[in-house]
Design an enzyme around this catalytic site. Structure first.
Site, PDB file in Angstrom:
ATOM      1  N   ASP A  93      58.213  33.774  29.830  1.00 48.80           N
ATOM      2  CA  ASP A  93      59.395  34.241  30.562  1.00 48.80           C
ATOM      3  C   ASP A  93      60.565  33.347  30.160  1.00 48.80           C
ATOM      4  O   ASP A  93      60.397  32.384  29.414  1.00 48.80           O
ATOM      5  CB  ASP A  93      59.124  34.253  32.069  1.00 48.80           C
ATOM      6  CG  ASP A  93      58.844  32.869  32.623  1.00 48.80           C
ATOM      7  OD1 ASP A  93      59.030  31.876  31.913  1.00 48.80           O
ATOM      8  OD2 ASP A  93      58.418  32.786  33.789  1.00 48.80           O
ATOM      9  N   ASP A 266      52.241  41.283  35.145  1.00 50.66           N
ATOM     10  CA  ASP A 266      51.816  39.904  35.365  1.00 50.66           C
ATOM     11  C   ASP A 266      51.947  39.633  36.844  1.00 50.66           C
ATOM     12  O   ASP A 266      52.785  40.235  37.516  1.00 50.66           O
ATOM     13  CB  ASP A 266      52.712  38.908  34.607  1.00 50.66           C
ATOM     14  CG  ASP A 266      54.023  38.680  35.347  1.00 50.66           C
ATOM     15  OD1 ASP A 266      54.897  39.558  35.275  1.00 50.66           O
ATOM     16  OD2 ASP A 266      54.157  37.651  36.033  1.00 50.66           O
ATOM     17  N   CYS A 309      29.553  36.811  40.238  1.00 53.88           N
ATOM     18  CA  CYS A 309      28.737  37.772  40.994  1.00 53.88           C
ATOM     19  C   CYS A 309      27.311  37.869  40.472  1.00 53.88           C
ATOM     20  O   CYS A 309      26.405  38.239  41.209  1.00 53.88           O
ATOM     21  CB  CYS A 309      29.415  39.141  40.979  1.00 53.88           C
ATOM     22  SG  CYS A 309      30.952  39.139  41.919  1.00 53.88           S
ATOM     23  N   HIS A 335      36.293  35.584  39.173  1.00 53.58           N
ATOM     24  CA  HIS A 335      35.974  36.903  39.723  1.00 53.58           C
ATOM     25  C   HIS A 335      37.228  37.771  39.873  1.00 53.58           C
ATOM     26  O   HIS A 335      37.229  38.932  39.459  1.00 53.58           O
ATOM     27  CB  HIS A 335      35.256  36.792  41.072  1.00 53.58           C
ATOM     28  CG  HIS A 335      35.221  38.093  41.797  1.00 53.58           C
ATOM     29  ND1 HIS A 335      34.298  39.075  41.490  1.00 53.58           N
ATOM     30  CD2 HIS A 335      36.061  38.618  42.722  1.00 53.58           C
ATOM     31  CE1 HIS A 335      34.561  40.149  42.221  1.00 53.58           C
ATOM     32  NE2 HIS A 335      35.628  39.905  42.976  1.00 53.58           N
TER      33      HIS A 335
HETATM   34 ZN   LIG Z   1      32.615  39.245  40.265  1.00 50.01          ZN
END
Ligand SMILES: [Zn+2]
Length: 378
Positions: A93, A266, A309, A335
């Protein structure tokens, strides 16, 4: 026709497009999300893991890197790519947004913006020429022009004056452009006024940038204005250039913006929320600190294939969060970024396969619209 951006397919039911943006450090399949690497790092995530979760392009913050460690130092150490060991595309930016949101004692004039560093109070002047010089030293693949992001409730007279200045600044940025393999994007401002947005687009288009960003949205104007001004502006932008909606990043906002014809996004939401314990799942958002997860052996999201996960229970993630362990920020960020990148992948698939008219299946997104994001503070 441009060499750096190809539209591969347009959706028949919406304005969504599938594209490929070519940069000096590789191609980006669009629509794409850019994780924010504020200080030369995406907080708590290794570049190796970013690659693995499907990240194609990062955003670097000129304001932060200019103040610390300094653009010349970064240039000497291989540019931002070499310095942070990320060999994929990087967009920087212009620093304008941070000057207007972080710095103290700023004064804006035609010359540029004078401000005091939020780190040590030292005085600096960012001009259009200076931000181009800094981004050239950082060696980013895409540089942004200096602009002024006005508050959403600013008076029309101020917004008009400021938008005119943003156009003059953009012109000056182009004049000092030297790095041949660096794309330069213009920024459309104009606040919540359609005629100012329209005027800004026609002025910026006449300057012929490699791409166009829409700024000044997602700054508290509310969902209705975000969508109406966003899609109004997107429609005015040239078809053959990439369109970047700056800083807007709730999953549902991104999906709406893809429908409106935006290609790049973004936002700090996935990483910032992760550090605050708020996680995006196929069932909606989840706050890992809640007592109900104390003994919960299930993964965060049974439908997610990320490292977090695949290996850890909600009970463990809650424990890490409450114990203030660093690994909590790492696993949660991994995640959430994985979730965002799958979301973009699903958008691209829907356009590619012409499935959008049946409604893109976005579990956890469509049903989640009324839910407010409560954890967005720093
Ligand atoms: Zn995950």
């Amino acid at each position: 026709m441009t060499l750096h951006f190809n539209i591969l397919k347009k959706d028949s039911a919406t304005k969504a497009r599938l594209g490929r943006l070519i940069t000096a450090h590789g191609a980006v399949e669009t629509p794409a999300f850019m994780p924010v690497g504020t200080q030369g790092t995406v907080k708590a995530v290794l570049p190796r893991d970013l690659k693995e979760l499907g990240c194609q392009i990062l955003l670097g913050n000129t304001y932060h890197l200019y103040l610390r460690p300094g653009a010349e130092l970064v240039r000497k150490l291989g540019g931002l790519h070499g310095f942070m060991a990320w060999d994929g595309p990087i967009l920087t930016d212009s620093g304008g947004y941070q000057v207007f949101s972080l710095a103290a004692m700023r004064t804006v004039s035609d010359e540029g913006v004078r401000f005091q560093s939020h780190l040590d109070g030292s005085t600096h002047l960012l001009t259009p020429e200076k931000v181009m010089e800094i981004q050239e030293a950082l060696g980013s693949d895409i540089a942004m022009v200096l602009d002024e992001c006005v508050p959403h409730d600013a008076q029309r007279t101020y917004v008009q004056m400021s938008t005119e200045r943003t156009v003059r600044w953009a012109e000056r940025c182009l004049r000092v452009r030297r790095k041949e393999d660096q794309l330069v994007f213009g920024i459309i401002q104009g606040g919540m006024f359609e005629e100012l947005r329209q005027w800004c687009v026609s002025e910026m288009q006449a300057l012929s940038f490699d791409g166009y960003a829409v700024g000044g949205l997602g700054v508290g104007e509310g969902e209705a204005l975000l969508q109406s001004i966003g899609s109004f502006t997107a429609e005015l932008l040239p078809e053959d250039r990439p369109r970047y909606l700056m800083g807007v990043g709730r999953p549902e906002d991104i999906v709406s913006a893809v429908r409106a014809g935006f290609d790049l996004f973004d936002c700090v939401i996935p990483t910032r929320n992760a550090r605050n314990g708020t996680l995006f799942t196929s069932q909606g958002k989840l706050s890992i600190k809640r007592a109900e997860f104390t003994g919960d052996p299930r993964p965060l999201d049974p439908d997610c294939g990320c490292y977090c996960c695949r290996n850890f229970s909600r009970a463990y993630l809650r424990h890490l969060y409450l114990a203030g362990e660093i690994l909590s920020a790492q696993l949660n960020s991994l995640h959430n970024l994985y979730f965002y990148h799958r979301l973009m992948e699903r958008c691209r698939e829907a356009i590619r396969e012409g499935r959008w008219e049946d409604g893109v299946s976005l579990p956890g997104i469509e049903g989640d619209r009324k839910d407010t994001f409560i954890q967005e503070e720093s």
